[in-house]
Write a protein that holds these residues in place. Sequence first.
Motif, PDB file in Angstrom:
ATOM      1  N   ALA A 122      37.834  51.500  32.991  1.00  0.00           N
ATOM      2  CA  ALA A 122      37.813  51.299  34.448  1.00  0.00           C
ATOM      3  C   ALA A 122      36.807  50.505  35.018  1.00  0.00           C
ATOM      4  CB  ALA A 122      38.035  52.924  35.109  1.00  0.00           C
ATOM      5  N   ARG A 123      37.094  49.716  35.970  1.00  0.00           N
ATOM      6  CA  ARG A 123      36.144  48.914  36.788  1.00  0.00           C
ATOM      7  C   ARG A 123      35.672  49.731  37.884  1.00  0.00           C
ATOM      8  NH1 ARG A 123      35.327  43.086  36.525  1.00  0.00           N
ATOM      9  NH2 ARG A 123      37.178  43.629  35.190  1.00  0.00           N
ATOM     10  N   MET A 155      34.805  41.040  45.178  1.00  0.00           N
ATOM     11  CA  MET A 155      35.899  42.198  45.025  1.00  0.00           C
ATOM     12  C   MET A 155      35.248  43.526  44.926  1.00  0.00           C
ATOM     13  SD  MET A 155      38.463  42.166  41.778  1.00  0.00           S
ATOM     14  CE  MET A 155      39.994  43.025  41.919  1.00  0.00           C
ATOM     15  N   THR A 156      35.920  44.468  45.807  1.00  0.00           N
ATOM     16  CA  THR A 156      35.248  45.871  45.775  1.00  0.00           C
ATOM     17  C   THR A 156      36.130  46.775  45.040  1.00  0.00           C
ATOM     18  OG1 THR A 156      34.460  45.595  47.956  1.00  0.00           O
ATOM     19  CG2 THR A 156      34.718  47.729  47.346  1.00  0.00           C
ATOM     20  N   ALA A 157      35.615  47.405  44.054  1.00  0.00           N
ATOM     21  CA  ALA A 157      36.155  48.493  42.974  1.00  0.00           C
ATOM     22  C   ALA A 157      36.873  49.518  43.920  1.00  0.00           C
ATOM     23  CB  ALA A 157      35.189  49.142  42.185  1.00  0.00           C
ATOM     24  N   PRO A 158      37.788  50.258  43.646  1.00  0.00           N
ATOM     25  CA  PRO A 158      38.412  51.453  44.493  1.00  0.00           C
ATOM     26  C   PRO A 158      37.693  52.617  44.179  1.00  0.00           C
ATOM     27  CG  PRO A 158      39.633  50.850  42.270  1.00  0.00           C
ATOM     28  CD  PRO A 158      38.619  49.775  42.502  1.00  0.00           C
ATOM     29  N   GLY A 218      29.920  48.267  37.526  1.00  0.00           N
ATOM     30  CA  GLY A 218      30.381  47.811  36.154  1.00  0.00           C
ATOM     31  C   GLY A 218      31.724  48.369  35.691  1.00  0.00           C
ATOM     32  N   THR A 219      31.523  49.020  34.547  1.00  0.00           N
ATOM     33  CA  THR A 219      32.850  49.612  33.761  1.00  0.00           C
ATOM     34  C   THR A 219      32.474  50.807  33.126  1.00  0.00           C
ATOM     35  OG1 THR A 219      33.529  47.132  33.432  1.00  0.00           O
ATOM     36  CG2 THR A 219      34.237  48.933  31.993  1.00  0.00           C
TER      37      THR A 219
END
Length: 71
Positions: free
Chosen positions: A26-27, A1-4, A31-32
């Motif tokens: 936020a992902r 899954m790719t983060a925006p 990481g976060t």
Amino acid sequence: MTAPSQPTWITSSYSGGSGTECVEWARVEMGTLIRDSKWADGPIVRVRAEPWTTFVRSLRQGDRSTGGGAG
């Protein structure tokens, strides 16, 4: 899954309802991100995926000691 490319901030379910204790996360790809929602332009803490997952898992299991804090 790719983060925006732009983080989507989510308010923590543990934040207080009085507006004085608001944490957002936020992902992102690595990481976060964590910030104070009352200070959106303030400092942001970046946590790699593995330590964040360990932290969240410990909260879900009720272990408040994870993280090496003094308490």
